[in-house]
Design a protein around this motif. Structure first.
Motif, PDB file in Angstrom:
ATOM      1  N   LEU A  47       0.168  -7.718  -4.858  1.00  0.00           N
ATOM      2  CA  LEU A  47      -1.123  -6.762  -5.442  1.00  0.00           C
ATOM      3  C   LEU A  47      -0.665  -4.870  -4.742  1.00  0.00           C
ATOM      4  O   LEU A  47       0.412  -5.278  -3.622  1.00  0.00           O
ATOM      5  N   MET A  48      -0.731  -4.701  -5.047  1.00  0.00           N
ATOM      6  CA  MET A  48      -1.005  -3.382  -5.450  1.00  0.00           C
ATOM      7  C   MET A  48      -2.227  -2.112  -4.829  1.00  0.00           C
ATOM      8  O   MET A  48      -3.206  -2.124  -5.476  1.00  0.00           O
ATOM      9  N   GLU A  49      -1.554  -1.331  -3.807  1.00  0.00           N
ATOM     10  CA  GLU A  49      -3.361  -0.822  -3.391  1.00  0.00           C
ATOM     11  C   GLU A  49      -2.693   0.648  -3.291  1.00  0.00           C
ATOM     12  O   GLU A  49      -1.724   0.941  -2.542  1.00  0.00           O
ATOM     13  N   GLU A  53      -9.188   7.695   5.642  1.00  0.00           N
ATOM     14  CA  GLU A  53      -9.801   6.703   5.902  1.00  0.00           C
ATOM     15  C   GLU A  53      -9.673   5.954   5.353  1.00  0.00           C
ATOM     16  O   GLU A  53      -9.668   4.769   5.423  1.00  0.00           O
ATOM     17  N   ALA A  54      -8.454   5.988   3.898  1.00  0.00           N
ATOM     18  CA  ALA A  54      -8.192   4.911   3.155  1.00  0.00           C
ATOM     19  C   ALA A  54      -7.123   4.079   3.799  1.00  0.00           C
ATOM     20  O   ALA A  54      -6.705   3.194   3.774  1.00  0.00           O
ATOM     21  N   GLU A  55      -6.056   5.001   4.090  1.00  0.00           N
ATOM     22  CA  GLU A  55      -5.676   4.374   5.146  1.00  0.00           C
ATOM     23  C   GLU A  55      -5.806   3.069   6.681  1.00  0.00           C
ATOM     24  O   GLU A  55      -5.084   2.583   7.265  1.00  0.00           O
ATOM     25  N   LEU A  56      -6.507   4.116   7.101  1.00  0.00           N
ATOM     26  CA  LEU A  56      -7.408   3.274   8.226  1.00  0.00           C
ATOM     27  C   LEU A  56      -7.664   1.806   7.664  1.00  0.00           C
ATOM     28  O   LEU A  56      -7.902   1.518   8.973  1.00  0.00           O
ATOM     29  N   LEU A  57      -8.814   1.521   6.821  1.00  0.00           N
ATOM     30  CA  LEU A  57      -9.816   0.682   5.808  1.00  0.00           C
ATOM     31  C   LEU A  57      -8.284  -0.390   5.932  1.00  0.00           C
ATOM     32  O   LEU A  57      -8.394  -1.584   6.413  1.00  0.00           O
ATOM     33  N   ALA A  62       1.349  -0.928  -0.041  1.00  0.00           N
ATOM     34  CA  ALA A  62      -0.147   0.228   0.483  1.00  0.00           C
ATOM     35  C   ALA A  62       0.799   1.085  -0.278  1.00  0.00           C
ATOM     36  O   ALA A  62       1.855   1.532   0.832  1.00  0.00           O
ATOM     37  N   ILE A  63       1.247   2.223  -0.840  1.00  0.00           N
ATOM     38  CA  ILE A  63       1.576   2.953  -1.133  1.00  0.00           C
ATOM     39  C   ILE A  63       0.257   4.885  -1.855  1.00  0.00           C
ATOM     40  O   ILE A  63      -0.709   4.939  -1.841  1.00  0.00           O
ATOM     41  N   PRO A  64       1.148   5.782  -1.104  1.00  0.00           N
ATOM     42  CA  PRO A  64      -0.005   6.775  -1.297  1.00  0.00           C
ATOM     43  C   PRO A  64       0.078   7.984  -2.037  1.00  0.00           C
ATOM     44  O   PRO A  64      -0.745   8.620  -2.554  1.00  0.00           O
ATOM     45  N   GLU A  65       1.394   7.591  -3.277  1.00  0.00           N
ATOM     46  CA  GLU A  65       1.534   7.691  -4.881  1.00  0.00           C
ATOM     47  C   GLU A  65       1.429   7.079  -5.472  1.00  0.00           C
ATOM     48  O   GLU A  65       2.649   6.363  -6.024  1.00  0.00           O
ATOM     49  N   LEU A  66       0.358   6.419  -6.343  1.00  0.00           N
ATOM     50  CA  LEU A  66       0.640   5.079  -7.407  1.00  0.00           C
ATOM     51  C   LEU A  66       1.424   6.131  -9.086  1.00  0.00           C
ATOM     52  O   LEU A  66       2.311   5.762  -9.281  1.00  0.00           O
ATOM     53  N   ASN A  67       1.868   7.394  -8.844  1.00  0.00           N
ATOM     54  CA  ASN A  67       2.323   7.927 -10.085  1.00  0.00           C
ATOM     55  C   ASN A  67       3.649   8.999  -9.693  1.00  0.00           C
ATOM     56  O   ASN A  67       3.881   9.265 -10.380  1.00  0.00           O
TER      57      ASN A  67
END
Length: 336
Positions: free
Chosen positions: A94-96, A103-107, A66-71
């Protein structure tokens, strides 16, 4: 009849346990021994049934990064390393993309994918130590980056204070005295930005140079456009810095663009340095001097620790590792 691990052990002249360690990635094996085992695997055409193996052990064979910036090219390059290492150990990664959303990080932290994945490598930005400590599930978790410290999980990062300090020291050594910093955090998040700002200030103090708040440009994001806009703001002050440290290579590349548009020469008028050593910096004009983290070490170690936790191998207590970095001198600080 299929090839067995015993067949491989006989061909390589090693024990069955050694073959198992190589195939399953349980424990480190000497490089020469690993090569002998791999040669035997190749010669005999051994192909493990990974899906069946994972199912027998009650696992999916899937892990996530899980990363904060795909680009962001830094994360893309890191992901490529992690994917390759996961495949070597018999897992699919898998990439997230959290898009740096709280909220995405908490999930993810609370296990929104826990029925799909066996474990998570996580680079949080908007959550901190308290949220990680409040985690209610016990599935394996490895943290990367600088967002969270002092928790009971493996944590792999670089020393951001030291990295920023090294960049400023290089600029001082080539005679620069009015050094700007682009990419200071404009909110309470982005721990790495705060740490790199701290390294900037400490390096100035160590060199006997004054800290000039006007030469510190905060940004909300950390991309090329942010670097260009911040550099334009600095130029508008009428006090031209003779060097600039970008929070990362993308910010530094944006600063390069703004300087070129304004007719300033790099590095003759203004030297520029970044952090990350993304491939784009090797092809910019001029090429970008940078602080290069050991992305290979970060990606491989994160996957290895996660897989070890998943498979219950004998591992030490949770560890915090600061991987090495190095200065790469290129045209943006050294005239050709």
């Amino acid at each position: 009849m299929g090839v067995s691990l015993k067949d491989i052990a006989g061909r390589a002249g090693v024990s069955l346990a050694t073959v198992s360690n190589v195939v399953n990635g349980y424990r480190p094996v000497g490089e020469r021994t690993r090569q002998r085992v791999q040669q035997a695997i190749d010669e005999l055409g051994y192909s493990p049934n990974l899906s069946a193996r994972h199912l027998r052990r009650g696992r999916t064979g899937l892990i996530a990064l899980a990363i904060p910036e795909l680009n962001n090219p830094y994360f893309a390059e890191l992901a490529e390393i992690a994917i390759r290492e996961a495949a070597r150990l018999g897992y699919t990664l898998l990439m997230e993309n959290t898009a740096a959303d709280r909220e995405a990080e908490l999930l993810l932290l609370d296990g929104s994918r826990r029925h799909i994945i066996d474990g998570l490598i996580f680079s949080p930005v908007r959550i901190g130590r308290e949220e990680v400590l409040a985690r209610t599930i016990d599935s394996p978790l490895v943290l990367i980056g600088e967002g969270v410290h002092d928790v009971s999980h493996d944590h792999i990062a670089i020393d951001n204070v030291a990295a920023s300090h090294a960049a400023i020291q290089h600029l001082v050594e080539i005679g620069r005295r009015r050094i700007a910093f682009i990419g200071a955090a404009d909110d309470g998040d982005r721990q790495s930005a705060h740490l790199r700002t701290r390294g900037y200030r400490e390096a100035l103090a160590a060199a006997g140079l004054p800290y000039r708040p006007r030469l510190v440009a905060p940004t909300h994001e950390f991309g090329r456009r942010d670097g260009r806009n911040a550099m334009r703001d600095l130029l508008a002050l009428g006090e031209l810095p003779d060097a600039v440290l970008g929070y990362n290579d993308l910010v530094a590349i944006g600063a390069l663009r703004a300087l070129t548009e304004a007719g300033h020469r790099v590095p003759q008028d203004v030297a520029v340095i970044g952090i990350d050593d993304i491939e784009e910096g090797r092809f910019s004009t001029p090429t970008l001097t940078t602080i290069a983290p050991d992305k290979e070490a970060i990606g491989r170690l994160a996957v290895r620790r996660l897989v070890a936790r998943i498979e219950g191998a004998e591992v030490t207590a949770p560890l915090t590792v600061q991987t090495p970095f190095r200065l790469i001198r290129r045209e943006s600080t050294i005239p050709v």
